[in-house]
Design a protein around this motif. Structure first.
Motif, short mmCIF file in Angstrom:
data_model
loop_
_atom_site.label_atom_id
_atom_site.label_comp_id
_atom_site.label_asym_id
_atom_site.label_seq_id
_atom_site.Cartn_x
_atom_site.Cartn_y
_atom_site.Cartn_z
N TYR A 7 0.83 -1.20 0.00
CA TYR A 7 0.00 0.00 0.00
C TYR A 7 0.87 1.25 0.00
CZ TYR A 7 -4.33 -2.54 0.92
OH TYR A 7 -5.41 -3.37 0.80
N SER A 20 1.21 4.86 1.54
CA SER A 20 0.73 5.54 2.74
C SER A 20 0.21 6.95 2.43
CB SER A 20 1.87 5.67 3.76
OG SER A 20 2.76 6.72 3.38
N ASN A 21 0.38 7.36 1.20
CA ASN A 21 0.32 8.77 0.85
C ASN A 21 -1.03 9.42 1.08
OD1 ASN A 21 1.62 11.00 0.02
ND2 ASN A 21 2.00 10.31 -2.06
N GLY A 22 -0.94 10.63 1.60
CA GLY A 22 -2.05 11.56 1.62
C GLY A 22 -1.55 12.80 0.92
N TYR A 23 -0.96 13.70 1.72
CA TYR A 23 -0.45 14.96 1.16
C TYR A 23 1.06 15.09 1.33
CZ TYR A 23 -1.24 15.81 6.15
OH TYR A 23 -1.27 15.70 7.51
N LYS A 47 -3.72 3.70 -3.09
CA LYS A 47 -3.51 4.93 -2.35
C LYS A 47 -4.74 5.26 -1.51
CE LYS A 47 -1.62 8.42 -4.49
NZ LYS A 47 -1.35 9.50 -5.48
N TYR A 48 -4.51 6.21 -0.56
CA TYR A 48 -5.58 6.82 0.24
C TYR A 48 -6.34 5.81 1.09
CZ TYR A 48 -4.54 10.19 -3.42
OH TYR A 48 -3.89 11.01 -4.31
N ARG A 49 -5.66 4.70 1.45
CA ARG A 49 -6.32 3.70 2.28
C ARG A 49 -5.60 3.48 3.60
NH1 ARG A 49 -8.21 -0.76 -2.30
NH2 ARG A 49 -8.11 0.67 -4.06
N ASN A 55 -3.72 6.31 5.12
CA ASN A 55 -3.46 7.59 5.79
C ASN A 55 -4.69 8.12 6.52
OD1 ASN A 55 -4.57 8.06 3.07
ND2 ASN A 55 -4.35 10.24 3.57
N ASN A 56 -5.82 7.44 6.38
CA ASN A 56 -7.07 7.89 6.99
C ASN A 56 -7.65 6.75 7.82
OD1 ASN A 56 -10.23 7.74 6.61
ND2 ASN A 56 -9.68 9.91 6.64
N ALA A 70 -10.88 4.91 6.34
CA ALA A 70 -10.55 4.08 5.17
C ALA A 70 -9.65 2.91 5.55
CB ALA A 70 -9.87 4.94 4.10
N ARG A 71 -8.72 3.16 6.46
CA ARG A 71 -7.76 2.13 6.86
C ARG A 71 -8.46 0.95 7.54
NH1 ARG A 71 -4.28 5.37 9.20
NH2 ARG A 71 -5.19 5.27 11.27
#
Length: 647
Positions: free
Chosen positions: A367, A369-372, A381-383, A385-386, A389-390
């Protein structure tokens, strides 16, 4: 005065030892001496080993928005403790540890009559210290604006350091990611490549006096990750906080803590040779588990298509081939790497999971880890860092029997990033998932703190052998550094054992490997990680020596004991690891000439052993030998070559 201390005090100390000297602590074996001073209100310390100075007087203290604890300090009291603890930890360099140390807690007061505890631990080869702030009034939190702690090395010191990278540089603005090159035996005080200081761990050679490895441990979401500043000409390296531009500028660089609160431990491992450096367990001795494991986690070996076959291999058919390879090798895992979300699709993944499980192989899944934090484009992506969603994703993974995740591309060392690491680990434990981090910071005691944590990259790892010929030309040099520095303080997810002669799918193009086959086999033992993502490829079943494949079918990834035999960082390394009753002795040579060694291996004395070696021209050979009763063995290790002995 030192003789008086040793002869009259079994544990500590005199009320006043010398002018400014407040306390002195000697290790159990009498070789290591820690001195603590307050000179004109300024606290400092020094470290000696075998009556030779390794760390000269070095400043201590914190500056917070609540109070300054670096000057105007007065000594208030001392409390002494004896530490005697035993613990079992399968996923580090030894499985059973008996930690014994002396602890002293020094309470100091500043000019505002605010208190702080300086806590020191001393054992035979390690010094550790941290700060503890109480809550004394209505103030329940503070920001640590600066940590004054420093390490002052004598002028005759040389360094083995890797630079901290400038934030938001490199591929897709992903740095710092602890993937810079080391420079060996550089003069103390040399400016770093980027002007950002140096990452932990940091190795120092004080000529004629000994060695010191400096690092930190116990970093969790209540603090940031730190590094060393650039050294000044006088040999002083200070604790430095993250650059404010890390994480794309988001989040504070200065850590905040609730009160009462503590900083992480700063550690110094010392010796008159390199054995204590390689064998230290201090990163784990000083910390405690932060939560209970949700289950017993199983470690082991994994195949991994991406390393040799790259992005295009993340398709259903090629993953089946690597699952079959894992099954043939008897490996526990396969890693399905990035881009699976587009090139396989989440709907098809359960069928792939089931196929792997039918072959006796479990799955790690990659995965982003990226967000910003950076621009790394690979999915999924986007799973991670939140939190919402995680947890949704992890619930789905658990329902399909996935055993672990490899999470990539982190943004720096700020407290908010450390919190992201911790949140991923904590949530994953609830769903029975192990975690490997890539493109990431150094682990700091995490093997013990987080039961489902496995390993971190935080090194110029095997992917660089695919990317550049320069990495291949310097592979032996880099490999000979890691047991003394990076891998000495934490598990290292390198992805070793590239048996292709050429680094591409068909073994006939791309970068050219310069090291021998036995060198590659040796790295499976030389590099410690309880889950190893090996870089072998399906074609190696036919084109690699059969004894190499047999070796790779049986090599373990967990160790009961580790012993350093001899070596020098950047030149060569010979060490031994034991799994159950089987010893693996491995050596590599990074010099340009054959290395002839006569070594004593008592663990193999009088035993039959398999002897693997890269001979002239790096031709791999294997033969059976008998070790004599005194355990003496003569070895020749070719340039870019390796040797292995196992009973």
């Amino acid at each position: 005065m030192n003789n008086l201390i040793k002869n009259t005090l079994l544990f500590f100390l005199l009320p006043i030892l010398t002018i400014g000297q407040i306390k002195s602590v000697t290790s159990q074996d009498g070789k290591l001496l820690l001195n603590f001073y307050i000179d004109q209100g300024i606290p400092s310390y020094s470290v000696e080993y075998n009556k030779k100075v390794l760390v000269e007087k070095s400043p201590l203290g914190l500056v917070t928005n609540h109070g300054d604890f670096s000057k105007g300090m007065t000594f208030q009291s001392a409390k002494e403790n004896t530490i005697d603890e035993k613990y079992e930890l399968e996923k580090i360099k030894v499985s059973s540890v008996h930690y014994q140390a002396k602890e002293i807690i020094l309470t100091l007061m500043n000019e505002k009559k605010q208190h702080i505890d300086f806590i020191f631990r001393v054992n035979n080869n390690d010094v550790a210290f941290k700060y503890s702030l109480p809550q004394e009034d209505e103030t329940a939190c503070c920001v640590v604006e600066k940590e004054i702690s420093a390490f002052n090395f004598p002028q005759n010191t040389t360094t083995f350091l890797t630079p901290q990278a400038t934030p938001m540089i490199g591929w897709m603005r992903t740095k710092p990611s602890y993937e810079e090159e080391y420079v060996a035996d550089e003069p103390v005080g040399t400016p770093s490549k980027y002007g950002e200081g140096y990452t932990f761990p940091a190795l120092f050679h004080v000529a004629n006096n000994g060695w010191a490895l400096v690092s930190e441990t116990g970093v969790n979401s209540s603090y940031c990750g730190s590094h060393l500043s650039d050294g000044i000409k006088d040999g002083v390296y200070s604790i430095a906080f993250p650059n404010p531009k890390e994480n794309n500028g988001n989040g504070t660089a200065q850590p905040a803590m609730s009160l009462p609160g503590e900083t992480p431990w700063r550690t110094i491992t010392v010796g008159d040779n390199l054995k204590p450096i390689v064998e230290t367990t201090v990163p784990f001795d000083l910390v405690k588990p932060l939560y209970e494991p949700s289950q017993k986690y199983k470690y082991g070996r994994s195949t991994w298509s991406w390393i040799m076959w790259q992005d295009n291999s993340i398709n259903y058919e090629d993953q089946v081939k690597y699952i079959d390879l894992a099954s043939t090798m008897g490996y526990e895992y396969v890693l399905i790497d990035g881009l699976w979300d587009k090139q396989i699709g989440q709907d098809r993944l359960p069928d792939l999971f089931k196929y792997a499980q039918s072959k006796g192989v479990d799955v790690f899944l990659w995965y982003n880890s990226n967000g910003y934090s950076n621009d790394a484009p690979q999915g999924a992506k986007y799973r991670m860092n939140n939190s919402i969603a995680r947890k949704k994703e992890m619930k789905w993974l658990k329902s399909h029997g996935v055993k672990g995740l490899k999470v990539d591309f982190f943004g720096g060392d700020k407290q908010e990033t450390i919190k992201l690491y911790e949140d991923i680990l904590s949530d994953a434990n609830e769903y029975g998932l192990m975690i490997i981090f890539h493109g990431c910071t150094l682990p700091r005691g995490w093997e013990k703190m987080y039961p489902n944590y496995v390993s971190s990259e935080a090194v110029l790892a095997s992917e660089n052998l695919i990317f550049t010929q320069h990495a291949n030309d310097n592979e032996a040099y880099n490999a000979s550094l890691h047991p003394f520095i990076r891998n000495a303080v934490g598990s290292m997810e390198f992805g070793p054992v590239l048996l292709n002669k050429r680094h591409n799918k068909t073994n006939d193009g791309g970068q050219t490997r310069k090291t021998g086959d036995v060198f590659q086999l040796a790295t499976s033992v030389l590099f410690q990680s309880s889950v190893q993502m090996f870089a072998i490829a399906p074609n190696n079943l036919q084109d690699a020596p059969s004894f190499a494949i047999d070796f790779m079918k049986n090599v373990p990834t967990t160790w009961d004991e580790t012993r350093f035999i001899e070596g020098y960082p950047g030149k060569y390394c010979l060490l031994a690891r034991r799994h159950n009753d089987k010893w693996y002795v491995v050596g590599i040579n990074a010099t340009k000439e054959p290395l002839k060694l006569k070594v004593n291996l008592p663990m193999l004395a009088g035993k039959d052993a398999s002897y693997y070696s890269d001979e002239k021209g790096n031709k791999p050979e294997m033969k059976n030998i008998k070790i004599n009763k005194n355990g003496e063995v003569s070895l020749t290790i070719q340039p870019n070559g390796g040797v292995i002995l196992l009973n």
